[in-house]
Design a protein around this motif. Structure first.
Motif, PDB file in Angstrom:
ATOM      1  N   ARG A  43     -22.286  39.164  41.184  1.00 33.31           N
ATOM      2  CA  ARG A  43     -22.568  38.748  42.731  1.00 33.31           C
ATOM      3  C   ARG A  43     -21.793  39.871  43.362  1.00 33.31           C
ATOM      4  O   ARG A  43     -20.815  40.336  43.214  1.00 33.31           O
ATOM      5  CB  ARG A  43     -22.263  37.454  43.081  1.00 33.31           C
ATOM      6  CG  ARG A  43     -22.645  36.239  42.296  1.00 33.31           C
ATOM      7  CD  ARG A  43     -24.253  36.094  42.252  1.00 33.31           C
ATOM      8  NE  ARG A  43     -24.689  35.004  41.509  1.00 33.31           N
ATOM      9  CZ  ARG A  43     -25.354  35.167  40.457  1.00 33.31           C
ATOM     10  NH1 ARG A  43     -24.983  36.252  39.741  1.00 33.31           N
ATOM     11  NH2 ARG A  43     -25.751  34.070  39.648  1.00 33.31           N
ATOM     12  N   VAL A  45     -20.158  39.548  46.040  1.00 32.32           N
ATOM     13  CA  VAL A  45     -18.621  39.316  46.344  1.00 32.32           C
ATOM     14  C   VAL A  45     -17.643  39.452  45.227  1.00 32.32           C
ATOM     15  O   VAL A  45     -16.609  39.942  45.447  1.00 32.32           O
ATOM     16  CB  VAL A  45     -18.506  37.670  46.682  1.00 32.32           C
ATOM     17  CG1 VAL A  45     -18.486  36.939  45.282  1.00 32.32           C
ATOM     18  CG2 VAL A  45     -17.148  37.440  47.232  1.00 32.32           C
ATOM     19  N   HIS A  46     -18.137  39.925  44.031  1.00 31.91           N
ATOM     20  CA  HIS A  46     -17.167  40.485  42.875  1.00 31.91           C
ATOM     21  C   HIS A  46     -16.913  41.795  43.088  1.00 31.91           C
ATOM     22  O   HIS A  46     -15.844  42.070  42.255  1.00 31.91           O
ATOM     23  CB  HIS A  46     -17.924  40.101  41.604  1.00 31.91           C
ATOM     24  CG  HIS A  46     -18.062  38.418  41.157  1.00 31.91           C
ATOM     25  ND1 HIS A  46     -19.448  38.157  40.451  1.00 31.91           N
ATOM     26  CD2 HIS A  46     -17.843  37.514  41.787  1.00 31.91           C
ATOM     27  CE1 HIS A  46     -19.453  36.731  40.533  1.00 31.91           C
ATOM     28  NE2 HIS A  46     -18.280  36.557  40.962  1.00 31.91           N
ATOM     29  N   VAL A  49     -13.599  40.147  45.056  1.00 29.55           N
ATOM     30  CA  VAL A  49     -12.840  38.923  44.557  1.00 29.55           C
ATOM     31  C   VAL A  49     -13.593  38.928  43.046  1.00 29.55           C
ATOM     32  O   VAL A  49     -14.711  38.797  42.917  1.00 29.55           O
ATOM     33  CB  VAL A  49     -12.978  37.653  45.346  1.00 29.55           C
ATOM     34  CG1 VAL A  49     -12.369  36.498  44.462  1.00 29.55           C
ATOM     35  CG2 VAL A  49     -12.741  37.981  46.662  1.00 29.55           C
ATOM     36  N   CYS A  79      -8.838  30.067  50.297  1.00 31.36           N
ATOM     37  CA  CYS A  79     -10.293  30.039  49.818  1.00 31.36           C
ATOM     38  C   CYS A  79     -11.057  30.227  51.124  1.00 31.36           C
ATOM     39  O   CYS A  79     -12.297  31.182  51.202  1.00 31.36           O
ATOM     40  CB  CYS A  79     -10.609  28.753  49.080  1.00 31.36           C
ATOM     41  SG  CYS A  79      -9.836  28.502  47.697  1.00 31.36           S
ATOM     42  N   ALA A  80     -11.010  29.677  52.308  1.00 31.46           N
ATOM     43  CA  ALA A  80     -11.892  29.963  53.503  1.00 31.46           C
ATOM     44  C   ALA A  80     -11.525  31.295  53.951  1.00 31.46           C
ATOM     45  O   ALA A  80     -12.504  31.919  54.349  1.00 31.46           O
ATOM     46  CB  ALA A  80     -11.486  28.714  54.715  1.00 31.46           C
ATOM     47  N   GLU A  81     -10.305  31.749  53.977  1.00 32.72           N
ATOM     48  CA  GLU A  81     -10.157  32.965  54.402  1.00 32.72           C
ATOM     49  C   GLU A  81     -10.817  34.094  53.561  1.00 32.72           C
ATOM     50  O   GLU A  81     -11.359  35.147  54.236  1.00 32.72           O
ATOM     51  CB  GLU A  81      -8.668  33.625  54.480  1.00 32.72           C
ATOM     52  CG  GLU A  81      -8.312  34.686  55.029  1.00 32.72           C
ATOM     53  CD  GLU A  81      -6.701  34.928  54.888  1.00 32.72           C
ATOM     54  OE1 GLU A  81      -6.315  36.019  54.861  1.00 32.72           O
ATOM     55  OE2 GLU A  81      -5.986  33.774  55.126  1.00 32.72           O
ATOM     56  N   ALA A  82     -10.672  33.927  52.310  1.00 27.26           N
ATOM     57  CA  ALA A  82     -11.386  34.921  51.412  1.00 27.26           C
ATOM     58  C   ALA A  82     -12.855  34.929  51.421  1.00 27.26           C
ATOM     59  O   ALA A  82     -13.552  35.395  51.397  1.00 27.26           O
ATOM     60  CB  ALA A  82     -10.969  34.584  49.844  1.00 27.26           C
ATOM     61  N   ALA A  83     -13.592  33.455  51.583  1.00 22.97           N
ATOM     62  CA  ALA A  83     -14.705  33.454  51.880  1.00 22.97           C
ATOM     63  C   ALA A  83     -15.613  34.119  53.170  1.00 22.97           C
ATOM     64  O   ALA A  83     -16.553  34.547  53.226  1.00 22.97           O
ATOM     65  CB  ALA A  83     -15.151  32.057  51.630  1.00 22.97           C
ATOM     66  N   PHE A  84     -14.638  33.897  54.228  1.00 28.05           N
ATOM     67  CA  PHE A  84     -15.399  34.097  55.663  1.00 28.05           C
ATOM     68  C   PHE A  84     -14.666  35.730  55.969  1.00 28.05           C
ATOM     69  O   PHE A  84     -14.848  36.208  57.016  1.00 28.05           O
ATOM     70  CB  PHE A  84     -15.021  33.256  56.383  1.00 28.05           C
ATOM     71  CG  PHE A  84     -15.809  32.008  56.204  1.00 28.05           C
ATOM     72  CD1 PHE A  84     -17.158  31.879  56.285  1.00 28.05           C
ATOM     73  CD2 PHE A  84     -15.016  30.826  55.762  1.00 28.05           C
ATOM     74  CE1 PHE A  84     -17.882  30.817  55.667  1.00 28.05           C
ATOM     75  CE2 PHE A  84     -15.843  29.775  55.315  1.00 28.05           C
ATOM     76  CZ  PHE A  84     -17.355  29.601  55.308  1.00 28.05           C
ATOM     77  N   ASP A  85     -13.831  36.376  55.325  1.00 28.82           N
ATOM     78  CA  ASP A  85     -13.298  37.581  55.573  1.00 28.82           C
ATOM     79  C   ASP A  85     -14.154  38.783  55.536  1.00 28.82           C
ATOM     80  O   ASP A  85     -14.992  38.793  54.744  1.00 28.82           O
ATOM     81  CB  ASP A  85     -12.124  37.804  54.761  1.00 28.82           C
ATOM     82  CG  ASP A  85     -10.956  37.968  56.055  1.00 28.82           C
ATOM     83  OD1 ASP A  85     -10.901  37.591  57.452  1.00 28.82           O
ATOM     84  OD2 ASP A  85      -9.684  38.097  55.321  1.00 28.82           O
TER      85      ASP A  85
END
Length: 85
Positions: A43, A45-46, A49, A79-85
């Motif tokens: 994906r 995002v990979h 991450v 997790c929220a920071e990683a997802a929305f950064d």
């Protein structure tokens, strides 16, 4: 007792980075990823991450008294920071 485990020979769902754990710890290295699994599991995002990552946050889960649910605020924030950064 009465039931024999049935083990997969090939898995089609997990990214190889994720299937490596059950393969090593439950299958004695015998579980193989289906052809093309690495490509199919990638994906966007990979690029930032990995599909699986273990982090020691030096924090603890807390049980919510009213519902009995467990949560870890530091983990959720990361997790929220990683997802929305």
């Amino acid at each position: 007792r009465g039931h024999r485990p049935a083990f997969l020979e090939e898995q089609y769902r997990m990214a190889p980075e994720i299937s490596a754990f059950p393969c090593r710890h439950f299958y004695g290295g015998e579980l193989v990823d289906a052809p093309g699994r690495l490509r199919a599991s990638r994906r966007a995002v990979h690029a930032f991450v990995p599909p699986l990552q273990f982090l020691d946050l030096q924090s603890n889960a807390v049980r919510e008294e009213r519902t009995g649910s467990w949560f870890n605020k530091a983990e959720a924030e990361l997790c929220a920071e990683a997802a929305f950064d």
